[in-house]
Design a protein around this motif. Sequence first.
Motif, PDB file in Angstrom:
ATOM      1  N   GLY A 168      40.365  27.858  57.997  1.00 26.46           N
ATOM      2  CA  GLY A 168      40.780  26.843  58.956  1.00 26.46           C
ATOM      3  C   GLY A 168      41.782  25.874  58.350  1.00 26.46           C
ATOM      4  O   GLY A 168      42.407  26.162  57.321  1.00 26.46           O
ATOM      5  N   PHE A 169      41.905  24.698  58.980  1.00 22.44           N
ATOM      6  CA  PHE A 169      42.873  23.706  58.497  1.00 22.44           C
ATOM      7  C   PHE A 169      42.250  22.325  58.657  1.00 22.44           C
ATOM      8  O   PHE A 169      41.528  22.046  59.627  1.00 22.44           O
ATOM      9  CB  PHE A 169      44.176  23.794  59.295  1.00 22.44           C
ATOM     10  CG  PHE A 169      45.362  23.196  58.580  1.00 22.44           C
ATOM     11  CD1 PHE A 169      46.020  23.902  57.585  1.00 22.44           C
ATOM     12  CD2 PHE A 169      45.819  21.929  58.889  1.00 22.44           C
ATOM     13  CE1 PHE A 169      47.111  23.362  56.917  1.00 22.44           C
ATOM     14  CE2 PHE A 169      46.903  21.379  58.233  1.00 22.44           C
ATOM     15  CZ  PHE A 169      47.550  22.097  57.241  1.00 22.44           C
ATOM     16  N   ARG A 170      42.532  21.451  57.676  1.00 23.73           N
ATOM     17  CA  ARG A 170      41.961  20.103  57.685  1.00 23.73           C
ATOM     18  C   ARG A 170      43.068  19.070  57.472  1.00 23.73           C
ATOM     19  O   ARG A 170      43.889  19.210  56.572  1.00 23.73           O
ATOM     20  CB  ARG A 170      40.905  19.952  56.597  1.00 23.73           C
ATOM     21  CG  ARG A 170      40.263  18.556  56.567  1.00 23.73           C
ATOM     22  CD  ARG A 170      39.352  18.377  55.371  1.00 23.73           C
ATOM     23  NE  ARG A 170      38.216  19.305  55.414  1.00 23.73           N
ATOM     24  CZ  ARG A 170      37.993  20.248  54.517  1.00 23.73           C
ATOM     25  NH1 ARG A 170      38.847  20.416  53.491  1.00 23.73           N
ATOM     26  NH2 ARG A 170      36.948  21.042  54.609  1.00 23.73           N
ATOM     27  N   VAL A 171      43.052  18.042  58.296  1.00 24.50           N
ATOM     28  CA  VAL A 171      43.975  16.914  58.169  1.00 24.50           C
ATOM     29  C   VAL A 171      43.146  15.651  57.986  1.00 24.50           C
ATOM     30  O   VAL A 171      42.244  15.372  58.789  1.00 24.50           O
ATOM     31  CB  VAL A 171      44.872  16.763  59.420  1.00 24.50           C
ATOM     32  CG1 VAL A 171      45.659  15.458  59.361  1.00 24.50           C
ATOM     33  CG2 VAL A 171      45.816  17.944  59.533  1.00 24.50           C
ATOM     34  N   THR A 172      43.422  14.905  56.936  1.00 20.48           N
ATOM     35  CA  THR A 172      42.731  13.633  56.697  1.00 20.48           C
ATOM     36  C   THR A 172      43.779  12.538  56.506  1.00 20.48           C
ATOM     37  O   THR A 172      44.828  12.765  55.913  1.00 20.48           O
ATOM     38  CB  THR A 172      41.827  13.694  55.457  1.00 20.48           C
ATOM     39  OG1 THR A 172      42.620  13.998  54.305  1.00 20.48           O
ATOM     40  CG2 THR A 172      40.755  14.751  55.635  1.00 20.48           C
ATOM     41  N   ALA A 173      43.460  11.366  57.015  1.00 21.14           N
ATOM     42  CA  ALA A 173      44.369  10.225  56.886  1.00 21.14           C
ATOM     43  C   ALA A 173      43.537   8.953  56.833  1.00 21.14           C
ATOM     44  O   ALA A 173      42.473   8.862  57.462  1.00 21.14           O
ATOM     45  CB  ALA A 173      45.344  10.174  58.047  1.00 21.14           C
ATOM     46  N   SER A 174      44.010   7.991  56.080  1.00 18.87           N
ATOM     47  CA  SER A 174      43.362   6.672  56.023  1.00 18.87           C
ATOM     48  C   SER A 174      44.432   5.606  56.190  1.00 18.87           C
ATOM     49  O   SER A 174      45.468   5.638  55.527  1.00 18.87           O
ATOM     50  CB  SER A 174      42.628   6.484  54.699  1.00 18.87           C
ATOM     51  OG  SER A 174      43.528   6.551  53.606  1.00 18.87           O
ATOM     52  N   LEU A 175      44.179   4.676  57.101  1.00 17.66           N
ATOM     53  CA  LEU A 175      45.114   3.593  57.390  1.00 17.66           C
ATOM     54  C   LEU A 175      44.449   2.272  57.020  1.00 17.66           C
ATOM     55  O   LEU A 175      43.437   1.893  57.632  1.00 17.66           O
ATOM     56  CB  LEU A 175      45.494   3.587  58.875  1.00 17.66           C
ATOM     57  CG  LEU A 175      46.131   4.863  59.418  1.00 17.66           C
ATOM     58  CD1 LEU A 175      46.347   4.746  60.919  1.00 17.66           C
ATOM     59  CD2 LEU A 175      47.453   5.145  58.720  1.00 17.66           C
ATOM     60  N   PRO A 176      44.967   1.548  56.024  1.00 14.16           N
ATOM     61  CA  PRO A 176      44.375   0.256  55.659  1.00 14.16           C
ATOM     62  C   PRO A 176      44.439  -0.717  56.826  1.00 14.16           C
ATOM     63  O   PRO A 176      45.415  -0.756  57.580  1.00 14.16           O
ATOM     64  CB  PRO A 176      45.246  -0.211  54.489  1.00 14.16           C
ATOM     65  CG  PRO A 176      45.906   1.021  53.974  1.00 14.16           C
ATOM     66  CD  PRO A 176      46.098   1.913  55.160  1.00 14.16           C
ATOM     67  N   LEU A 177      43.396  -1.501  56.969  1.00 13.09           N
ATOM     68  CA  LEU A 177      43.332  -2.498  58.028  1.00 13.09           C
ATOM     69  C   LEU A 177      43.547  -3.884  57.444  1.00 13.09           C
ATOM     70  O   LEU A 177      43.143  -4.159  56.308  1.00 13.09           O
ATOM     71  CB  LEU A 177      41.975  -2.438  58.734  1.00 13.09           C
ATOM     72  CG  LEU A 177      41.642  -1.121  59.452  1.00 13.09           C
ATOM     73  CD1 LEU A 177      40.235  -1.164  60.006  1.00 13.09           C
ATOM     74  CD2 LEU A 177      42.650  -0.848  60.556  1.00 13.09           C
ATOM     75  N   PRO A 178      44.177  -4.776  58.175  1.00 13.95           N
ATOM     76  CA  PRO A 178      44.390  -6.137  57.660  1.00 13.95           C
ATOM     77  C   PRO A 178      43.078  -6.886  57.531  1.00 13.95           C
ATOM     78  O   PRO A 178      42.053  -6.514  58.115  1.00 13.95           O
ATOM     79  CB  PRO A 178      45.298  -6.770  58.732  1.00 13.95           C
ATOM     80  CG  PRO A 178      45.047  -5.980  59.967  1.00 13.95           C
ATOM     81  CD  PRO A 178      44.742  -4.577  59.515  1.00 13.95           C
ATOM     82  N   SER A 179      43.090  -7.952  56.762  1.00 13.87           N
ATOM     83  CA  SER A 179      41.887  -8.755  56.577  1.00 13.87           C
ATOM     84  C   SER A 179      41.451  -9.325  57.921  1.00 13.87           C
ATOM     85  O   SER A 179      42.262  -9.671  58.778  1.00 13.87           O
ATOM     86  CB  SER A 179      42.162  -9.898  55.593  1.00 13.87           C
ATOM     87  OG  SER A 179      43.236 -10.699  56.048  1.00 13.87           O
ATOM     88  N   GLY A 180      40.167  -9.408  58.110  1.00  9.93           N
ATOM     89  CA  GLY A 180      39.633  -9.894  59.370  1.00  9.93           C
ATOM     90  C   GLY A 180      39.263  -8.787  60.323  1.00  9.93           C
ATOM     91  O   GLY A 180      38.638  -9.026  61.351  1.00  9.93           O
TER      92      GLY A 180
END
Length: 363
Positions: A349-361
């Motif tokens: 199969g195929f896997r896509v992972t991503a992480s997006l930092p969130l601002p404080s608060g």
Amino acid sequence: MALDWLAVAGFGLLVLADLPGDTAVPVWAVVVLTAAMTLPVGFRRYLPRTAFGIVLVATLSSLLWDWHYDWFAAAGFTLYTVAVGHRARSRVLTTVITGIVLSVFPCLTVMGAPSPAPEMLTSLLIGCVVLGGAWSLGQAVQGRRDAAAAAARQLADQRVAEERLRIARELHDVVAHTMSLIAVKAQVANHVGAKRPETAWESLRDIESAAKGSLTEIRHILGILRTGDTIDEAVPRLADLPGLGARAAAAGVELHVHAPSPGPLPAGVELAAYRIVQEAVTNVVKHAAPARCDVSVTVESRELRILVENTAGRAASATSVPGHGLRGMAERVAAYHGEFHADHTADGGFRVTASLPLPSGVS
């Protein structure tokens, strides 16, 4: 403008204060030369070269008539304006003049003028230093202005390029997703049209629905670009992810979305996350349908984490070449300084992972 005429008055007072009482120069000549040495300063912004020429000739004439030993203050003031507006092809002349001024000025300051020397020669020597300094200063200001203008143009070009990239990503994500679905349903309609017309008509209805939805999104995108507004409620958000399931199912992809409400998020981050999932599902439709696809969107440790994984399908291959879709997802993640990974799984199969930092608060 007011500063220029204030300078005219100041230079006029300087000339009148230095007039010798026993001069043999006619009164009319004194009046003409005084006016020629001061009044052009008021027009230096409009006719800088002409003003400098008149003031310089008048100053030299006063020295030749031996009635006023001006240190070329007014001439240097107008020459500065000329230098600021002059874009030299080469800085060699300015460099030489600056070097001479920096060499002569300390000598005059520390050692004084050559002695014995006529007062006229001393004034000429000091005048050359003043004019050289005015030219060097004006060219330095012009150079800084040119550098600032070049930096502004570079920044504008960079913003234009970023905006073009953003438009390209938005249009690609919307059009690619819809066209992939349309292509699959068109193949179905073409394959079963003669034997099962009801299935073909159902595929055509799916094509119509997908096309209308895509046109609506494109209109929203173009509306934002025309008005310069920020992302509004009309743009897809994470709450709309389940809506991808119906379209994916029509193309043979069994989509399972796990995306509990993460709470309020920045609109840009939410749109980027939606587009990443949409493009990943589009790739599954194009390359792996029929297949199962699991989507997970969660908030952990002040990061929005995305996981899209599908089982092996008809076109799964370890040698597939990344296209615009993966590049667009990676660019979206990079815009928020996040991390992106895409690779095949052990079962094909195929896997896509991503992480997006969130601002404080935001948690």
